[in-house]
Write a protein that holds these residues in place. Sequence first.
Motif, short mmCIF file in Angstrom:
data_model
loop_
_atom_site.label_atom_id
_atom_site.label_comp_id
_atom_site.label_asym_id
_atom_site.label_seq_id
_atom_site.Cartn_x
_atom_site.Cartn_y
_atom_site.Cartn_z
N ARG A 1 0.84 -1.20 0.00
CA ARG A 1 0.00 0.00 0.00
C ARG A 1 0.88 1.24 0.00
N ASP A 2 0.27 2.34 -0.38
CA ASP A 2 1.00 3.59 -0.36
C ASP A 2 1.29 4.01 1.07
N ARG A 3 2.40 4.66 1.29
CA ARG A 3 2.75 5.13 2.61
C ARG A 3 1.86 6.31 3.02
N HIS A 4 1.58 6.38 4.33
CA HIS A 4 0.79 7.50 4.85
C HIS A 4 1.74 8.64 5.20
N ALA A 5 1.54 9.76 4.61
CA ALA A 5 2.42 10.90 4.85
C ALA A 5 1.61 12.18 4.76
N VAL A 6 2.02 13.18 5.55
CA VAL A 6 1.42 14.50 5.49
C VAL A 6 2.54 15.52 5.34
N LEU B 1 -2.31 16.91 13.64
CA LEU B 1 -2.43 15.57 14.21
C LEU B 1 -2.24 15.55 15.72
#
Length: 272
Positions: A52-57, A65
């Motif tokens: 899956r794609d990495r979670h990043a902001v 957050l």
Amino acid sequence: MSFSTTPSASSSPQPSPGNRGTGAGSGRRGAGRGAGRAAKPRFGFGLVGPRRDRHAVPLEQLGALGLPVGDDGMVIGVDAEGRPAVLGINRPTPYDVTLIGGLWTAQVMALRAAATGARVAVETGRAQAWTALAQAAGGGQPCITLHDVGRVPPQGASAGSPVVVVRDCGMRPPRGRVVSGPWQSVVTLLPYLSPVAPRLLEKSSLVGVQRVSPDEATQIGRIMGLPRAESEALSTLADGVTLWCTPSDRQFVMTQATDAETGLLGSARRMD
């Protein structure tokens, strides 16, 4: 220990010249062997999971957050802005609290201290005022125990089993046999400013003051070094409001009871 299952080059079987297949046949056999190896579990590592794609902001959105987590302890009310006011009652060092106020506030503190996992020992000369609370707290577990004045046994406080001793011993509480220590805090309730109050206020780590007379407010302001406006406000506080202060900090707090606390203790009140 290695879990590798890949055969070495020296142990791989070599096809004889007479058995070499054509490109198509050899490709199919090679594909079959390759598919079989891919389907086998990797010993010691399990099957390959989904990708899956990495979670990043973006960095500038990282603050969104954050969680509104305050200090560790029990919520004793809300401040003037409606934010929770938290009192860290369970400490690795001795901690003494003096409350000049009503029984209702002391009992709410006892219930909430028990809710944090502390054992609460109440030293009192009016056990009938605490019996219903002690029976209701803890769901049948003896987390709040009652003791006659001067009869509190050693509690054996520890980091895994902190203790809060509530001293409800009237205007002139005698010197207690059980004193504050590591993981054992002592809360002393005084209904009004008494002759022993200055000594208690000076040695306390935290002082709570509810509505008092103007003369008492003046004396407390002098002992605690309060500004004039805060000293004068002490004689006009509403029920349930407490000024919590230390030598370096002060905060007015409104204690708001939960439905369960109201059902057990009634509404907030200064007089008993």
